[in-house]
Design a protein around this motif. Structure first.
Motif, PDB file in Angstrom:
ATOM      1  N   ARG A   7      45.313  48.123  17.074  1.00  0.00           N
ATOM      2  CA  ARG A   7      45.746  47.421  18.279  1.00  0.00           C
ATOM      3  C   ARG A   7      44.550  47.184  19.197  1.00  0.00           C
ATOM      4  NH1 ARG A   7      51.289  47.144  19.469  1.00  0.00           N
ATOM      5  NH2 ARG A   7      50.835  47.016  21.688  1.00  0.00           N
ATOM      6  N   ALA A   8      44.580  46.056  19.889  1.00  0.00           N
ATOM      7  CA  ALA A   8      43.562  45.772  20.898  1.00  0.00           C
ATOM      8  C   ALA A   8      43.763  46.725  22.062  1.00  0.00           C
ATOM      9  CB  ALA A   8      43.687  44.327  21.369  1.00  0.00           C
ATOM     10  N   VAL A   9      42.685  47.352  22.505  1.00  0.00           N
ATOM     11  CA  VAL A   9      42.734  48.245  23.656  1.00  0.00           C
ATOM     12  C   VAL A   9      41.731  47.744  24.679  1.00  0.00           C
ATOM     13  CG1 VAL A   9      42.381  50.591  24.524  1.00  0.00           C
ATOM     14  CG2 VAL A   9      43.427  50.232  22.270  1.00  0.00           C
ATOM     15  N   VAL A  10      42.233  47.515  25.896  1.00  0.00           N
ATOM     16  CA  VAL A  10      41.401  47.078  27.000  1.00  0.00           C
ATOM     17  C   VAL A  10      41.641  48.038  28.154  1.00  0.00           C
ATOM     18  CG1 VAL A  10      40.922  45.221  28.641  1.00  0.00           C
ATOM     19  CG2 VAL A  10      41.540  44.660  26.270  1.00  0.00           C
ATOM     20  N   LEU A  20      36.222  48.742  29.252  1.00  0.00           N
ATOM     21  CA  LEU A  20      36.204  49.028  27.821  1.00  0.00           C
ATOM     22  C   LEU A  20      37.006  47.965  27.093  1.00  0.00           C
ATOM     23  CD1 LEU A  20      36.417  52.362  26.070  1.00  0.00           C
ATOM     24  CD2 LEU A  20      37.978  50.564  25.344  1.00  0.00           C
ATOM     25  N   TRP A  21      36.521  47.572  25.915  1.00  0.00           N
ATOM     26  CA  TRP A  21      37.132  46.495  25.135  1.00  0.00           C
ATOM     27  C   TRP A  21      36.849  46.843  23.682  1.00  0.00           C
ATOM     28  CZ3 TRP A  21      39.227  41.783  26.993  1.00  0.00           C
ATOM     29  CH2 TRP A  21      39.229  40.690  26.142  1.00  0.00           C
ATOM     30  N   ASN A  22      37.853  47.257  22.920  1.00  0.00           N
ATOM     31  CA  ASN A  22      37.574  47.729  21.563  1.00  0.00           C
ATOM     32  C   ASN A  22      37.417  46.584  20.561  1.00  0.00           C
ATOM     33  OD1 ASN A  22      40.267  47.033  21.005  1.00  0.00           O
ATOM     34  ND2 ASN A  22      40.755  48.986  20.033  1.00  0.00           N
ATOM     35  N   ARG A  23      37.066  46.949  19.334  1.00  0.00           N
ATOM     36  CA  ARG A  23      36.807  45.948  18.285  1.00  0.00           C
ATOM     37  C   ARG A  23      38.043  45.104  17.988  1.00  0.00           C
ATOM     38  NH1 ARG A  23      34.352  48.970  14.210  1.00  0.00           N
ATOM     39  NH2 ARG A  23      32.497  48.769  15.479  1.00  0.00           N
ATOM     40  N   ALA A  24      39.228  45.719  18.013  1.00  0.00           N
ATOM     41  CA  ALA A  24      40.451  44.952  17.774  1.00  0.00           C
ATOM     42  C   ALA A  24      40.667  43.910  18.875  1.00  0.00           C
ATOM     43  CB  ALA A  24      41.656  45.884  17.661  1.00  0.00           C
ATOM     44  N   TYR A  29      41.118  38.501  20.737  1.00  0.00           N
ATOM     45  CA  TYR A  29      40.875  37.579  21.841  1.00  0.00           C
ATOM     46  C   TYR A  29      39.640  36.704  21.685  1.00  0.00           C
ATOM     47  CZ  TYR A  29      44.389  40.559  23.997  1.00  0.00           C
ATOM     48  OH  TYR A  29      45.534  41.265  24.269  1.00  0.00           O
ATOM     49  N   GLY A  30      38.693  37.105  20.828  1.00  0.00           N
ATOM     50  CA  GLY A  30      37.559  36.240  20.534  1.00  0.00           C
ATOM     51  C   GLY A  30      36.283  36.516  21.313  1.00  0.00           C
ATOM     52  N   TRP A  31      36.307  37.414  22.279  1.00  0.00           N
ATOM     53  CA  TRP A  31      35.103  37.755  23.038  1.00  0.00           C
ATOM     54  C   TRP A  31      34.564  39.098  22.558  1.00  0.00           C
ATOM     55  CZ3 TRP A  31      39.145  35.567  25.915  1.00  0.00           C
ATOM     56  CH2 TRP A  31      38.827  34.423  26.647  1.00  0.00           C
ATOM     57  N   ALA A  32      33.255  39.218  22.496  1.00  0.00           N
ATOM     58  CA  ALA A  32      32.626  40.510  22.232  1.00  0.00           C
ATOM     59  C   ALA A  32      32.692  41.347  23.510  1.00  0.00           C
ATOM     60  CB  ALA A  32      31.171  40.323  21.803  1.00  0.00           C
ATOM     61  N   VAL A 101      45.144  51.086  31.232  1.00  0.00           N
ATOM     62  CA  VAL A 101      44.931  50.945  29.797  1.00  0.00           C
ATOM     63  C   VAL A 101      45.971  49.973  29.261  1.00  0.00           C
ATOM     64  CG1 VAL A 101      44.897  52.133  27.576  1.00  0.00           C
ATOM     65  CG2 VAL A 101      44.098  53.319  29.627  1.00  0.00           C
ATOM     66  N   GLY A 102      45.480  48.945  28.581  1.00  0.00           N
ATOM     67  CA  GLY A 102      46.355  47.978  27.956  1.00  0.00           C
ATOM     68  C   GLY A 102      46.168  48.008  26.451  1.00  0.00           C
ATOM     69  N   SER A 103      47.273  47.999  25.734  1.00  0.00           N
ATOM     70  CA  SER A 103      47.257  47.975  24.281  1.00  0.00           C
ATOM     71  C   SER A 103      48.088  46.782  23.834  1.00  0.00           C
ATOM     72  CB  SER A 103      47.871  49.280  23.744  1.00  0.00           C
ATOM     73  OG  SER A 103      48.101  49.199  22.373  1.00  0.00           O
ATOM     74  N   SER A 104      47.522  45.962  22.929  1.00  0.00           N
ATOM     75  CA  SER A 104      48.189  44.732  22.515  1.00  0.00           C
ATOM     76  C   SER A 104      48.059  44.500  21.021  1.00  0.00           C
ATOM     77  CB  SER A 104      47.578  43.517  23.220  1.00  0.00           C
ATOM     78  OG  SER A 104      47.613  43.657  24.604  1.00  0.00           O
ATOM     79  N   ALA A 105      49.033  43.775  20.481  1.00  0.00           N
ATOM     80  CA  ALA A 105      48.990  43.335  19.093  1.00  0.00           C
ATOM     81  C   ALA A 105      49.603  41.948  19.017  1.00  0.00           C
ATOM     82  CB  ALA A 105      49.734  44.303  18.180  1.00  0.00           C
ATOM     83  N   ASP A 106      49.094  41.142  18.109  1.00  0.00           N
ATOM     84  CA  ASP A 106      49.609  39.793  17.899  1.00  0.00           C
ATOM     85  C   ASP A 106      50.943  39.878  17.203  1.00  0.00           C
ATOM     86  OD1 ASP A 106      49.962  37.107  17.579  1.00  0.00           O
ATOM     87  OD2 ASP A 106      48.262  36.820  16.250  1.00  0.00           O
TER      88      ASP A 106
END
Length: 106
Positions: A7-10, A20-24, A29-32, A101-106
Motif C-alpha cells: 500500500r502507498a504510505v504518505v 515521508l512517501w514510500n515506494r508504493a 502516484y508517479g512522483w519520486a 499517516v495516509g495509506s492508499s491502494a488502487d
C-alpha cells in the motif's frame, strides 16, 4: 521498512507538508519521494475542483479524527485514479496531532 508494504504510505505534518512517501506511493502516484518531500499533499494529489473538500478533510484528521473511504486523486501524469484510503492522526503523549499517516491502494 515502509518500502516493503504494497500500500502507498504518505506521512505529513499536521499542516499537510509531506515528510515521508514510500515506494508504493511512488508507483501509485508517479512522483519520486525526493520530488514531493516538503510539498503540500494538497498540491500533489488534490484535483482542482476538490481543494476545499480535501482541505476540510486534512483539518478533520489533524483534529484527531480518522477517515476512510474511496477518494479521487490526481497522478503526476494528470490522470485521475480512485484509491481506497485510510488516513489517521498520530498523536503525542498529550494528545496533540504530530503527524498524519495516509495509506492508499488502487
Amino acid at each position: 521498512m515502509l518500502d516493503t508494504l504494497l500500500r502507498a504510505v504518505v506521512v505529513t505534518d499536521p499542516d499537510g507538508q509531506i515528510v515521508l512517501w514510500n515506494r508504493a506511493a511512488e508507483n501509485l502516484y508517479g512522483w519520486a519521494e525526493h520530488e514531493v518531500l516538503g510539498t503540500s499533499i494538497l498540491e500533489v494529489l488534490t484535483r482542482a475542483g476538490d481543494v476545499e473538500r480535501d482541505l476540510h478533510d486534512l483539518e478533520t484528521v489533524a483534529n484527531g479524527i480518522r477517515m476512510t473511504g474511496d477518494r479521487l486523486v490526481k497522478r503526476r501524469d494528470g490522470h485521475t485514479i480512485r484509491v481506497d484510503t485510510l488516513t489517521a492522526p498520530m498523536a503525542d503523549e498529550a494528545g496533540n496531532t504530530i503527524a498524519i499517516v495516509g495509506s492508499s491502494a488502487d
